[in-house]
Design a protein around this motif. Structure first.
Motif, PDB file in Angstrom:
ATOM      1  N   SER A   1      27.959   1.386 -31.142  1.00 15.35           N
ATOM      2  CA  SER A   1      29.214   1.969 -30.504  1.00 15.35           C
ATOM      3  C   SER A   1      28.959   3.461 -31.394  1.00 15.35           C
ATOM      4  O   SER A   1      29.479   3.731 -32.489  1.00 15.35           O
ATOM      5  N   THR A   2      28.483   4.094 -30.880  1.00 13.33           N
ATOM      6  CA  THR A   2      28.914   5.215 -31.288  1.00 13.33           C
ATOM      7  C   THR A   2      29.585   6.537 -30.374  1.00 13.33           C
ATOM      8  O   THR A   2      28.997   6.094 -29.489  1.00 13.33           O
ATOM      9  N   LYS A   3      30.020   8.051 -30.578  1.00 10.41           N
ATOM     10  CA  LYS A   3      30.510   8.804 -30.211  1.00 10.41           C
ATOM     11  C   LYS A   3      30.041   9.481 -30.114  1.00 10.41           C
ATOM     12  O   LYS A   3      28.854  10.156 -31.517  1.00 10.41           O
ATOM     13  N   ASN A   4      29.828  11.306 -29.460  1.00  7.42           N
ATOM     14  CA  ASN A   4      29.042  11.830 -30.196  1.00  7.42           C
ATOM     15  C   ASN A   4      30.729  13.111 -29.503  1.00  7.42           C
ATOM     16  O   ASN A   4      31.649  13.209 -28.248  1.00  7.42           O
ATOM     17  N   PRO A   5      30.931  14.190 -30.814  1.00  7.87           N
ATOM     18  CA  PRO A   5      32.225  15.148 -30.482  1.00  7.87           C
ATOM     19  C   PRO A   5      32.061  16.010 -30.092  1.00  7.87           C
ATOM     20  O   PRO A   5      32.280  16.945 -29.558  1.00  7.87           O
ATOM     21  N   ALA A   6      30.100  16.626 -29.344  1.00  2.00           N
ATOM     22  CA  ALA A   6      29.795  18.207 -28.747  1.00  2.00           C
ATOM     23  C   ALA A   6      30.195  18.105 -27.602  1.00  2.00           C
ATOM     24  O   ALA A   6      29.479  18.698 -26.328  1.00  2.00           O
ATOM     25  N   HIS A   7      31.577  17.934 -27.558  1.00  2.11           N
ATOM     26  CA  HIS A   7      32.141  18.346 -25.898  1.00  2.11           C
ATOM     27  C   HIS A   7      31.972  20.027 -25.583  1.00  2.11           C
ATOM     28  O   HIS A   7      32.180  20.031 -23.695  1.00  2.11           O
ATOM     29  N   ALA A   8      32.400  20.898 -26.629  1.00  2.00           N
ATOM     30  CA  ALA A   8      32.026  22.085 -25.730  1.00  2.00           C
ATOM     31  C   ALA A   8      30.216  23.191 -25.992  1.00  2.00           C
ATOM     32  O   ALA A   8      30.764  24.285 -25.760  1.00  2.00           O
ATOM     33  N   ALA A   9      29.873  22.206 -27.124  1.00  2.14           N
ATOM     34  CA  ALA A   9      28.276  22.333 -27.230  1.00  2.14           C
ATOM     35  C   ALA A   9      27.422  22.573 -26.400  1.00  2.14           C
ATOM     36  O   ALA A   9      27.675  22.663 -25.258  1.00  2.14           O
ATOM     37  N   THR A  10      26.506  23.156 -26.280  1.00  2.00           N
ATOM     38  CA  THR A  10      25.528  23.155 -25.241  1.00  2.00           C
ATOM     39  C   THR A  10      24.531  22.443 -25.017  1.00  2.00           C
ATOM     40  O   THR A  10      25.177  21.202 -25.456  1.00  2.00           O
ATOM     41  N   ASP A  11      24.578  21.800 -23.951  1.00  2.00           N
ATOM     42  CA  ASP A  11      23.431  20.575 -23.404  1.00  2.00           C
ATOM     43  C   ASP A  11      22.488  20.417 -24.595  1.00  2.00           C
ATOM     44  O   ASP A  11      22.189  19.300 -25.088  1.00  2.00           O
ATOM     45  N   ALA A  12      21.585  21.408 -24.954  1.00  3.17           N
ATOM     46  CA  ALA A  12      20.857  21.011 -25.735  1.00  3.17           C
ATOM     47  C   ALA A  12      21.083  20.035 -27.626  1.00  3.17           C
ATOM     48  O   ALA A  12      20.632  19.800 -28.122  1.00  3.17           O
ATOM     49  N   GLU A  13      22.640  20.796 -27.698  1.00  3.11           N
ATOM     50  CA  GLU A  13      23.078  20.759 -29.602  1.00  3.11           C
ATOM     51  C   GLU A  13      23.375  19.288 -28.916  1.00  3.11           C
ATOM     52  O   GLU A  13      23.616  18.372 -29.451  1.00  3.11           O
ATOM     53  N   TRP A  14      24.302  19.028 -27.768  1.00  2.00           N
ATOM     54  CA  TRP A  14      24.578  17.701 -27.344  1.00  2.00           C
ATOM     55  C   TRP A  14      23.785  16.405 -27.516  1.00  2.00           C
ATOM     56  O   TRP A  14      23.685  15.748 -28.268  1.00  2.00           O
ATOM     57  N   TRP A  15      23.299  17.182 -25.938  1.00  2.00           N
ATOM     58  CA  TRP A  15      21.570  15.966 -26.748  1.00  2.00           C
ATOM     59  C   TRP A  15      20.851  15.597 -28.087  1.00  2.00           C
ATOM     60  O   TRP A  15      20.308  14.664 -28.926  1.00  2.00           O
ATOM     61  N   GLY A  16      20.812  17.154 -28.828  1.00  2.00           N
ATOM     62  CA  GLY A  16      20.542  16.731 -30.058  1.00  2.00           C
ATOM     63  C   GLY A  16      21.212  15.875 -31.110  1.00  2.00           C
ATOM     64  O   GLY A  16      21.062  14.532 -31.991  1.00  2.00           O
ATOM     65  N   ARG A  17      22.815  15.841 -30.696  1.00  2.00           N
ATOM     66  CA  ARG A  17      23.431  14.915 -31.471  1.00  2.00           C
ATOM     67  C   ARG A  17      23.358  13.401 -30.838  1.00  2.00           C
ATOM     68  O   ARG A  17      23.444  12.153 -31.948  1.00  2.00           O
ATOM     69  N   LEU A  18      22.626  13.410 -29.893  1.00  2.00           N
ATOM     70  CA  LEU A  18      22.503  11.615 -29.200  1.00  2.00           C
ATOM     71  C   LEU A  18      20.622  11.473 -29.351  1.00  2.00           C
ATOM     72  O   LEU A  18      21.152  10.288 -30.481  1.00  2.00           O
ATOM     73  N   GLU A  19      19.721  12.066 -30.007  1.00  2.00           N
ATOM     74  CA  GLU A  19      18.487  11.651 -30.848  1.00  2.00           C
ATOM     75  C   GLU A  19      18.961  11.019 -31.959  1.00  2.00           C
ATOM     76  O   GLU A  19      18.168  10.562 -32.390  1.00  2.00           O
ATOM     77  N   GLU A  20      19.774  13.020 -32.835  1.00  2.00           N
ATOM     78  CA  GLU A  20      20.160  11.596 -34.955  1.00  2.00           C
ATOM     79  C   GLU A  20      20.642  10.814 -34.538  1.00  2.00           C
ATOM     80  O   GLU A  20      20.649  10.361 -35.321  1.00  2.00           O
ATOM     81  N   SER A  21      22.299  10.753 -33.360  1.00  2.00           N
ATOM     82  CA  SER A  21      22.381   9.155 -33.766  1.00  2.00           C
ATOM     83  C   SER A  21      21.489   7.921 -33.598  1.00  2.00           C
ATOM     84  O   SER A  21      21.343   6.725 -33.992  1.00  2.00           O
TER      85      SER A  21
END
Length: 359
Positions: free
Chosen positions: A84-104
């Motif tokens: 279980s992990t979490k993504n904090p990029a609520h206000a970020a662009t779609d690309a940044e949010w997706w980047g966080r997921l791929e990094e996790s």
């Protein structure tokens, strides 16, 4: 002794009732990264003792937590773990949010995440950021692609907000704050469970600092629990709405003890809980503080270790430790409370509405 297991609500996910909260893993001497030699054996031992649920986030342990889990579990069959992990990029662009997921996924060395949370959600964040930016659409895309199994959130808000978020139907699993001293969410938690939402509890031991002394708890429970952490875990797991209790464990002894408690000890009965009610009411009246020591208030621009100062203050008020010892601990802090410039930074970050500057 066997670990106990359960199903996380309607998600159908099988999990250990004790989860490992990977926010407090032991750090190296200069507090810049996790101490691998100390932390990895803890994760391995927990797995050996039957823990399957491991909860982390992007920012935990100076951003090192996900990477260490990936290292620790590199050789473990993937179906033995619930990650279980979490993504904090609520206000970020779609690309940044997706980047966080791929990094996790990369750091955790896994093709998919079992539980993926929008991090530290409030109703305001949900309406102003998540809904506005379409982040739930991204969550669903990730699920459709098999990158995540279950859509979740970690929650920091009021009982009304929990009801509202549950009613959106967006989340299969929610991680909430709940412990002996903070029970306001109980009715809303019951309604979540009735909707089939799998509830995970963070801070069952109040960030390790429930301001109640073990000896007092032992007396009240007629020795039914040996320690405050034991009472805290058995209290949380006694609530029929709760599936998993997360514990942030930093030593082998804590891992052994918490696994023993969850495997061998029955959750509390209503009789046990009633005997605690009175004492807890007294604690609350005295401290009226909900500081769980989560550290979201940090870093302080003036270098104050706010959770530690709060902890010492609670201990002093409750005379739980000789004052001389507390004074010595306080003396060792780099910055004293008097260094507070009342900049309000901590108040803006505190998820529990603690009046930090006042205290």
């Amino acid at each position: 002794s066997r670990m106990r297991y359960t199903t996380l609500g309607a998600s159908g996910l099988r999990v250990s009732r004790l989860g490992f909260g990977c926010m407090r893993l032991p750090m190296n001497a200069d507090n810049t990264a996790i101490d691998r030699d100390a932390a990895i054996p803890l994760l391995h031992r927990a797995l050996e003792l039957g823990v399957t649920y491991f909860d982390t986030a992007v920012g935990y342990c100076k951003g090192d937590s996900q990477r260490v889990l990936g290292e620790a579990f590199a050789g473990v069959p993937r179906d033995r773990l619930v990650l279980s992990t979490k993504n904090p990029a609520h206000a970020a662009t779609d690309a940044e949010w997706w980047g966080r997921l791929e990094e996790s996924l990369r750091l955790l060395r896994t093709p998919y995440l079992d539980v993926y949370s929008l991090h530290a959600l409030t109703w305001e964040t949900f309406t102003t950021q998540i809904e506005k930016t379409g982040k739930l659409r991204l969550m669903r895309q990730a699920r459709d692609q098999g990158l995540i199994r279950h859509i979740a959130c970690s929650f920091h808000d009021t009982p009304e907000a929990l009801d509202r978020l549950a009613e959106t139907g967006a989340f299969e699993i929610m991680t909430v704050q709940y412990n002996l001293l903070y029970r306001e969410l109980e009715p809303a938690m019951r309604r979540c469970a009735e909707r089939g939402i799998g509830l995970v509890v963070m801070g069952p031991v109040g960030g390790g600092r429930l301001g109640v002394e073990s000896a007092r708890i032992r007396t009240l429970l007629r020795n039914a629990a040996r320690s405050t952490p034991e009472a805290a875990l058995r209290f949380v797991l006694a609530n029929p709405s709760v599936r998993v209790a997360l514990s942030g464990m930093t030593t082998l002894a804590q891992v052994e003890e918490n696994c023993r408690i969850v495997a061998e000890e029955e959750p509390f009965t209503p009789v046990h809980i009633a005997s605690l009610e009175e004492e807890i009411a007294r604690v609350r009246a005295h401290t009226a503080v909900r500081c769980p020591g989560c550290g979201y208030c940090l870093p302080c621009p003036n270098g104050l270790d706010i959770p530690e100062i709060m902890r010492l203050a609670i201990m002093a008020r409750w005379k739980l430790t000789p004052l001389a010892e507390l004074r010595a601990e306080y003396a060792r802090l780099k910055a004293k409370a008097s260094a507070c410039q009342e900049c309000h930074t901590c108040l803006e970050r505190c998820a529990f509405g603690v009046d930090i500057m006042e205290r």
